[in-house]
Enzyme design. Sequence first.
Site, PDB file in Angstrom:
ATOM      1  N   GLU A  55      33.675  14.170  -9.193  1.00 48.94           N
ATOM      2  CA  GLU A  55      33.569  15.346  -8.345  1.00 48.94           C
ATOM      3  C   GLU A  55      33.658  14.918  -6.877  1.00 48.94           C
ATOM      4  OE1 GLU A  55      30.388  19.019  -7.783  1.00 48.94           O
ATOM      5  OE2 GLU A  55      29.632  17.038  -8.282  1.00 48.94           O
ATOM      6  N   LYS A 155      33.225  25.186 -11.124  1.00 48.98           N
ATOM      7  CA  LYS A 155      31.807  24.830 -11.238  1.00 48.98           C
ATOM      8  C   LYS A 155      30.925  26.060 -11.098  1.00 48.98           C
ATOM      9  CE  LYS A 155      28.384  21.625  -9.291  1.00 48.98           C
ATOM     10  NZ  LYS A 155      28.182  20.611  -8.236  1.00 48.98           N
ATOM     11  N   CYS A 188      28.821  18.028 -12.799  1.00 53.13           N
ATOM     12  CA  CYS A 188      27.586  17.635 -12.115  1.00 53.13           C
ATOM     13  C   CYS A 188      26.352  18.449 -12.532  1.00 53.13           C
ATOM     14  CB  CYS A 188      27.814  17.669 -10.602  1.00 53.13           C
ATOM     15  SG  CYS A 188      26.660  16.600  -9.701  1.00 53.13           S
TER      16      CYS A 188
END
Length: 459
Positions: A55, A155, A188
Site C-alpha cells: 500500500e 479500501k 491494511c
Amino acid sequence: YVAAVYEHESILSPNPTALVDRQSALELMGRNLDIYEEQVVAAARQGAQIIVFPEDGIHGFNFTRSSIYPYLDFVLHSHSAKWNPCREPYLFNDTEVLQRLSCMALKNKIFLVANLGTKQPCEHTDPHCPSDGRYQFNTNVAFNDDGMLVATYRKHNLYFEYAFDTPPEPDYKLFDTPFAGKFGMFTCFDILFFEPAVNLIRQYNLKQVVYPTAWMNQLPLLSAVEFQQAFATAFNINILAANIHHPTLGMTGSGIYTPVKSYIYHNMESSGGKLIVAEIPVITTDYKTNLEKTLGRVSEKGNEQLPPLFYAEMMYDNFTFVPVWGEKGEVQVCANTLCCYLNYRRALLTDELYALGVFDGLHTVHGTYYVQACALVKCGGLSFSTCGQEVTDATALIDFQLWGNMSTPYIFPLLLTSGITLDFADHMGWKNNHYFMSKNRTSSGLLTASLYGRWYEKD
C-alpha cells in the site's frame, strides 16, 4: 504455486502537502515504478506466478485531499468492460501508472497486484459525491499475466487518510488464476474488521488472499508479521502480504503465509526493499487442528496464596494482569465476561517477568473496535508497571496451554518469539466453549502468546 511479495522502501515526496503538477507527480511515481519493474523481473526469473506490492508504495503518504490529486489515475470501477492498459493505453486519460503496471505483468507473464490512488468523477445528484465533484480512492489493482486489469478494490477502512474517500459500499473483489483458483483482496486496516475482509473470505470460501499494507508495528499484539500469520491461521488461508519499509516510522513486516508455515521479513535495522519468493501449497481442504490433548482446569485450592492482580496499559487498553511467577503453575484472570487461564512450565528460570493479561472491551485509540484478548506477555522490566510495554527480545522458553471463554468465533492466535520471529502453536481450537492454544517449547524466547478475539457485532 510460487508467490512473491515485495517490501518496498518507497521514494517519498519531500513535501507531500505541496501542490504539484501531474508531470512532477508522474516523475516521482516513475522512480518507484522503476524499482517495481526490477523486482517483477527478478521474481519472474525465480518462477513466481504472482507478485504483490505494498500500500502507498507508488505515491507515498501524508497528502491532503488536494495535494494527492495529481498522483491519481483514472479507473473505471464498474467491471463490465475488459481493459488491457498496456495494449490499449488510448482508452482513458490519466492512466500512466496503470499502463506501466499492466506492461510489467504482460512482459513478465506474471499476475501483479499493486496499490495506487485513483479518481472518479461523480454527479452532484449522487448523495455521496464529495463537494469537489470527484471520488478519491485508495485502490488495489490486479492484472493477469496478459496485462489485463482483472480486479480493482477500494479500501473500505481508512486509517486517518484524509486524502481518500470511503466507497459507498464495501467492495468484494476476487480474481481467478489458473494456478491457485480465486484470490480475494483487501488493504491494511481492513484486516481488523468484518467488512469486507472477513465477510469476503466467508462468503466466497476463499483460500488465497493478496494484502497490500502500510502497517506501523505496535507490539506486543499488533506487529505486522504477527497479525498477518494469525489471520492466515485463524481462517486457514494463504496470505501474500506486502508492507512498505520505513523503519523510522515503525513500518516493516511482510510475508507469504500458509496456515502451517511462514516466510517472513521483519527488519528494523537496515534500509532498502526486500523480495520474498516462496513455493506454497494451494489450500483445497480445511486444515483441521488436532484437539486430542485434554485441557487441564485451574484447580480451586482454597488455601493457596493467589498471585496479586494488577492493572497496566497495553496497546492503549487497560488490561487486568496477574504475574506468571516461578517455574510452573496455573493462573487465571478475568474481566467483564472473559476469563483467561494459563498452565505453564518454564525450561529454566530466568530473571524475566511475564504476566497473563485480559481485556474485554471497546478499543478506542487509532480506530474503534471491540477486542477480547487473553495475552501472556513478557514485561519490559521487573516491575508490574512495565507489563504491556513493547519488548523485542526474550530468553525464557515456556511450555504453555492458554485458554479463554471467548464470546466470539473470530480468534487470532498470536505467537511471537525473540527478535520478532514467529512460531506456530502445536494445537489450538475450541473445546468445552473455550478457545485454547498450546505449545511445547517455543523455538526461542517467548515475547507473547495471545488469543486476540474480535467481537465484530459490538463495534
